[in-house]
Structure formats: C-alpha cells, structure tokens
Design an enzyme around this catalytic site. Structure first.
Site, PDB file in Angstrom:
ATOM      1  N   GLY A 129       0.822  -1.206   0.000  1.00 39.92           N
ATOM      2  CA  GLY A 129       0.000   0.000   0.000  1.00 39.92           C
ATOM      3  C   GLY A 129       0.853   1.252   0.000  1.00 39.92           C
ATOM      4  N   CYS A 148      -4.740  -8.292  15.983  1.00 39.94           N
ATOM      5  CA  CYS A 148      -3.757  -8.491  14.915  1.00 39.94           C
ATOM      6  C   CYS A 148      -2.478  -7.717  15.222  1.00 39.94           C
ATOM      7  CB  CYS A 148      -4.350  -8.041  13.582  1.00 39.94           C
ATOM      8  SG  CYS A 148      -3.237  -8.303  12.202  1.00 39.94           S
ATOM      9  N   GLY A 198       3.472   1.488   8.574  1.00 40.26           N
ATOM     10  CA  GLY A 198       2.828   2.674   8.023  1.00 40.26           C
ATOM     11  C   GLY A 198       1.657   3.157   8.849  1.00 40.26           C
ATOM     12  N   CYS A 252      -8.920  -6.725   9.142  1.00 38.50           N
ATOM     13  CA  CYS A 252      -7.453  -6.744   9.095  1.00 38.50           C
ATOM     14  C   CYS A 252      -6.925  -7.984   8.370  1.00 38.50           C
ATOM     15  CB  CYS A 252      -6.927  -6.702  10.529  1.00 38.50           C
ATOM     16  SG  CYS A 252      -5.146  -6.650  10.680  1.00 38.50           S
TER      17      CYS A 252
END
Length: 372
Positions: free
Chosen positions: A15, A111, A136, A204
């Site tokens: 991403g 997660c 990120g 997620c």
C-alpha cells in the site's frame, strides 16, 4: 564499505502508506522490507461474501507484487513471511468466538498485538537482525510512549492500545507528522507505483467482504424473532442474531411499521434480536461500563485528565477510571450511545494513548443493561 546506519525492517504491505514509510526511512537507516501473508481464502473456507474468490490471482498476491515493485524502486531487499495459521489461532478464532457470544470484537487490535508487533517483530529481530521495526501506522512515539498522530482524521493509536511498553520500545512510525494527502504527494513525486492505490478496508488482512455472508462461512445462519423491546411484540424476523450490531439501523427489513427501528440488544441463547423505535433512543444510552484485559503501556499519566474512545473515529469522552483487581476497570462517563460489549475502550491523557481494555458490561445509573 560498511555504513554505520542502524537497520530497520518495514512492514511492506503493498500500500501507499508503507511504501512512503520505507522511502522516508531510507534517509537515515538501512531499510529491509518484510511482507506478511496472514490469510488464505481456500485454506480458511472463505467463500461466501468473497467477491474475489474466483479471481486468477488473489488480492494478497497482487499486494505482494506491488511490494516487490516498491522494493525494486527503492532498491531495498524484500522478504516474505507466512502467518496464516497463527493469524487463525490468535486473531480469527477469537473473532468468531466473540460473534458466537453476540459480542462485537475488534480483530485489528488483536492483529497488532499478536501478529504485527509480536510474531512479525520477533522474525525481524531474530531472523533479520534488525535494530528497529517500522510500519505505516498513523501514530507517534515520544520518549518510548504512544501518542496520537498529527493527522487526527487518520490516527490509529486506538488500534495500538493493547501493545505493551516492551513491544513499543523499538518501533518507528515514520508517518507520524504527515497527512494522507502529503503521503500521496510524496509517493507521486517519487513515482512510487502505489501513489494512487486505494486504501485497504474491511477486516485486518482479510479485506472487504459482504459481512453477513462472510460470517456464514463460520457461523451457520439461524432465523429468529425480532422483538420490540418497548412492548415485547414480534415485529419481524432476523437471519441470525450474530449478524447484527448494537445501534444498527440499516438492513433490518422491518417494513410496514409506523417508524424505523434500531438494534438495541440481543439474546443469543433465545436467538432474539431486540429493537426499539427511533423515537426512543434511551435504549442505547449508558453512563458506565466494566472492562477486562486492561493493558497499560505506561504508568506516566494523570488519572484526573483521562478521556476515552469507545470505538474508532469517535470523539473522546471525558472519563473517570476506577482500577480494579485482575486487570478490570470500571469507567464512568456522561451519557453515551451504542457502547458495545467486545469492543475496546481506549484511554488517553491528552494526546498520549496509555492503553485499553475490552468492554464486558454496560450500565445506566449503576443498573446493568441485561439486553446487551
């Protein structure tokens, strides 16, 4: 010639956020990319609600291709690690178990706790011999403590609230002072292939799904009655009480009634959904809660200055917190709506995120709301 730069392993997801994080870190660190694969639709029986199940290449592999290209563009090595079984064991089984109890869990928080900042981190430190890890995420670290990111609209400290002080010790958040627009601008200026890639949404590491259909892969649909809580009359039929959340107004299919309804509670044992008319909002109201599994990532906070979020993207509420034994807390607040068992209450001292806990019971004027 060997440089004296420290090494950082960046979670490269394919991403734009992680791409720019890696680019920014290159100025001061030796950067290594690490791609995680945590979900396998075929192994995990992810068929219903999955629009992409018949695609030639699954979304995770497309993301990996993007991560590979970003690593090539930035001239950094890229490794890959597979946590499909661990994600199922530590995150997804809890997710399904909570829904079976009629609760609304937050898999992103688990997660982060068990995968990204535990297994991923251990792999980075033990196998790749890194000094730091980076992601990120929109969050900020100051003196070993967790703070909100500068971009309050994108801040993700809520999802990091179950991380321990130890887990946060060697974490870098390169995007901490940037907005999304600034990140995309940097990506365009550097011609990164992810510059215009849309943000990931959904669960997620699983992605977008038609949620009720997705749950049917793991929890069989069982029809039952929808009751008006104000008079106990049957006003409709539901397709399975696990598929509805507190406060939900859309998708109830309760036509023919004088006014619209919202979900205010459920009885899993009896397979009943409780609804209330929109003109009666009091069934969503509460002013205290009991929460378990308290995690504090710092002891350096002002108890008299605490606020909390009861869900992501919600304005903070001023709270008084009573710390109990066995990592339980009682939280008092001005009247709030649709607070939901299974979700996370996350605590802040100003801009500092000090931790969170799992919401167990909801109260109004010290009376437990049993229909939740």
């Amino acid at each position: 010639m060997q440089n004296n730069k420290k090494t950082v392993v960046v979670g490269l997801s394919g991403g734009v956020d992680s791409s720019v994080a890696a680019y920014l870190l290159k100025k001061n660190y030796n950067v290594i990319g690490l791609f995680m694969r945590n979900w396998d639709s075929l192994i995990n029986n992810d068929y219903l609600g999955n629009r992409e199940i018949n695609n030639d290449i699954c979304p995770q592999e497309l993301d990996y291709k993007d991560a590979q290209e970003i690593a090539r563009q930035l001239d950094i090595p890229l490794y890959r690690v597979d946590f499909v079984k661990e994600y199922w064991d530590y995150v997804f089984e809890n997710f399904i178990s909570e829904y079976k109890k009629g609760r609304t869990p937050n898999p992103d928080i688990l997660c982060n706790k068990y995968i990204k900042f535990d297994l991923f981190a251990k792999h980075a430190f033990n196998e790749l011999k890194t000094d730091y890890i980076a992601t990120g995420h929109y969050a900020k670290m100051k003196n070993g403590e967790l703070y909100r990111a500068s971009d309050k609209n994108k801040d993700q400290s809520y999802f990091l609230s179950q991380l321990s002080k130890e887990q946060l010790k060697k974490v870098l958040f390169p995007l901490e002072n940037l907005t999304k627009d600034e990140i995309r601008k940097i990506a365009r200026e550097q011609n990164l292939i992810t510059a215009a890639k849309k943000d990931s949404t959904g669960i997620c590491f699983i992605g977008e799904r038609k949620f009720a259909k997705f749950l049917q892969n793991y929890i069989p649909a069982k029809k039952g009655n929808v009751l008006d809580i104000t008079n106990q009359k049957i006003v409709g039929e539901h397709s399975g009480c696990f598929y509805y959340t507190i406060g939900q107004r859309k998708g109830l299919n309760l036509g023919g009634n004088k006014e619209s309804y919202y979900v205010c509670g459920k009885n899993v044992a009896e397979n009943i959904i409780y609804v209330a008319p929109s003109s009666r909002p009091e069934f969503l109201e509460s002013n205290s809660l009991l929460a378990s599994n308290l995690n504090l990532n710092t002891n350096n906070f002002n108890k008299k200055n605490l606020s909390a979020k009861f869900r992501y993207r919600q304005e903070d509420s001023k709270v008084k917190v009573e710390f109990l034994e066995n990592n339980f807390v009682k939280v008092y607040y001005d009247k709030a709506q649709a607070i939901t068992p299974g979700q996370q209450v996350v605590f802040y001292d100003g801009e500092k995120c000090i931790g969170g806990a799992v919401i167990e019971e909801i109260y109004l004027n010290d009376k437990k709301l049993t229909y939740l």
